[in-house]
Design an enzyme around this catalytic site. Structure first.
Site, PDB file in Angstrom:
ATOM      1  N   ARG A 101      92.857   1.283 -59.352  1.00 39.96           N
ATOM      2  CA  ARG A 101      93.542   1.022 -58.074  1.00 39.96           C
ATOM      3  C   ARG A 101      94.933   0.538 -58.422  1.00 39.96           C
ATOM      4  NH1 ARG A 101      91.434  -1.891 -52.654  1.00 39.96           N
ATOM      5  NH2 ARG A 101      90.544   0.200 -52.542  1.00 39.96           N
ATOM      6  N   HIS A 128      93.771   7.858 -51.117  1.00 43.16           N
ATOM      7  CA  HIS A 128      92.548   7.061 -51.235  1.00 43.16           C
ATOM      8  C   HIS A 128      91.343   8.000 -51.111  1.00 43.16           C
ATOM      9  CE1 HIS A 128      90.019   3.699 -51.481  1.00 43.16           C
ATOM     10  NE2 HIS A 128      90.213   3.112 -50.317  1.00 43.16           N
ATOM     11  N   GLN A 131      87.538   6.848 -50.508  1.00 40.13           N
ATOM     12  CA  GLN A 131      87.310   6.409 -49.125  1.00 40.13           C
ATOM     13  C   GLN A 131      86.959   7.599 -48.242  1.00 40.13           C
ATOM     14  OE1 GLN A 131      87.677   3.148 -47.595  1.00 40.13           O
ATOM     15  NE2 GLN A 131      86.627   4.292 -46.003  1.00 40.13           N
ATOM     16  N   ASP A 226      93.761   2.477 -39.495  1.00 37.15           N
ATOM     17  CA  ASP A 226      93.825   1.722 -40.754  1.00 37.15           C
ATOM     18  C   ASP A 226      94.870   0.625 -40.562  1.00 37.15           C
ATOM     19  OD1 ASP A 226      93.703   0.901 -43.428  1.00 37.15           O
ATOM     20  OD2 ASP A 226      94.824   2.608 -44.204  1.00 37.15           O
ATOM     21  N   CYS A 267      88.613   2.111 -42.291  1.00 38.39           N
ATOM     22  CA  CYS A 267      88.168   1.967 -43.690  1.00 38.39           C
ATOM     23  C   CYS A 267      87.945   0.513 -44.071  1.00 38.39           C
ATOM     24  CB  CYS A 267      89.180   2.620 -44.615  1.00 38.39           C
ATOM     25  SG  CYS A 267      90.819   1.900 -44.476  1.00 38.39           S
ATOM     26  N   ARG A 295      80.390   3.887 -48.757  1.00 35.32           N
ATOM     27  CA  ARG A 295      81.193   3.829 -49.994  1.00 35.32           C
ATOM     28  C   ARG A 295      80.268   3.754 -51.201  1.00 35.32           C
ATOM     29  NH1 ARG A 295      86.230   1.744 -49.683  1.00 35.32           N
ATOM     30  NH2 ARG A 295      86.665   2.950 -51.549  1.00 35.32           N
TER      31      ARG A 295
END
Ligand code: CP
Ligand code: NVA
Length: 312
Positions: A101, A128, A131, A226, A267, A295
């Site tokens: 990340r 991402h 996700q 988001d 998310c 996830r």
């Protein structure tokens, strides 16, 4: 070497294969109890995380492997003492697979270039993908299909989640409409819009970018939002961003424009009163915690699929 740097490089069949595997892992986790026996995942983090960190680590444990959390701030790389290429070469000698990340997307591209093990993008400023694989699993679970599903995204368009959502939806034949303020800082990156439009053409779906939230949400099966203040956004931007994004807040009134059985997704992390109201986040259409659970299943499927590819 198959990596997951962004979904752009993944053919639709591979995405579907991982979604099917994720569903099977969710149904029968015991079947995969040894799927990572003796294998190690290194997880490099330059930004905070709850879901990505804990679900990957738990997933590896559930499959008999071992995961190492590595805070970039404590690494020679983070201290400016070692470059990404050498880091990639060294970790390739120790572990079987690596997730990272990071802020800059170029850094994960370079990591994948120099690594001789599979690399997973666990979020960059630009994309991402893990996700969105979990989100596609959630959408299929809730709607019973993917093709033809209408997804509306409201808020920050120049955003990792938005970009990957556009790519994932357009590859699998879902319509994706993004409602965001006008201007380069807020609209999706031009190359992502171009790619998504091309993929959608092939899949027979549509991509729409609009400044009108109601236009995007009208008749949608999925309403997605988001954070307005992503991890990489400076705190000084708060006031300006609240002002520009407020017309895109997902409220009960905006949800009323969507299909009556529409689901609401985020998310997470989410701030009630910002990108959505508390009423929507905690309301009956919200699937945000099922989305977060997936996830775990999706990450397990990504790990197993990437490791399996090595055997080929
Ligand atoms: N959605 C997501 O990636 O959450 P974290 O930042 O908590 O990992
Ligand atoms: N766009 C958000 C996603 C968090 C999972 C961020 O980058 O912070």
């Amino acid at each position: 070497m198959l990596h997951l740097v962004s979904m752009k490089e993944w053919p639709p069949q591979l995405i579907e294969e991982v979604l099917d595997l994720a569903d099977d892992m969710k149904r029968q986790p015991a079947k995969y109890a040894m799927a990572m026996a003796g294998k190690t995942l290194l997880m490099i983090f330059e930004k905070p995380s709850l879901r990505t960190r804990v679900s990957f680590e738990t997933g590896v444990t559930q499959m008999g492997g071992h995961a190492i959390y590595y805070d970039m701030g404590t690494s020679p790389l983070g201290a400016g003492k070692e470059n990404i290429a050498d880091t990639a070469r060294v970790i390739s000698r120790y572990v079987n697979i690596v997730s990272a990340r990071l802020f800059k997307h170029e850094v994960i591209v370079e990591l994948a270039h120099h690594a001789t093990i599979p690399v997973i993008n666990a979020l960059t400023d630009h994309a991402h993908p893990t996700q969105i694989l979990a989100d596609l699993q959630t959408i299929r679970e809730k709607k019973g299909r993917l093709k033809g599903v209408k997804v509306a995204y409201c808020g920050d368009g120049h955003n990792n989640v938005t970009h990957s959502l556009m790519i994932g939806c357009s590859k699998l034949g879902l319509d994706i409409r993004v409602a965001c303020p006008e201007g380069g800082d807020y609209t999706p990156a031009a190359d992502v819009t171009r790619s998504a439009t091309g993929f959608a053409k092939k899949a027979g779906s549509q991509v729409l970018i609009t400044a009108d939230a109601a236009e995007a949400v009208r008749g949608a099966d999925v309403v997605y939002t988001d954070s307005w203040m992503s991890y990489h956004v400076a705190h000084e931007k708060l006031e300006e961003r609240v002002r520009v994004f407020t017309p895109y807040q997902v409220s009960a009134a905006l949800m009323a424009e969507a299909a009556p059985d529409a689901i609401f997704m985020n998310c997470l992390p989410a701030l009630r009163g910002f990108e959505q109201t508390a009423e929507v986040m905690d309301g009956p259409q919200s699937v945000v915690f099922d989305e977060a659970e997936n996830r775990l299943h999706a990450h397990k499927a990504i790990l197993v699929r990437l490791l399996e590819d090595l055997k080929k």
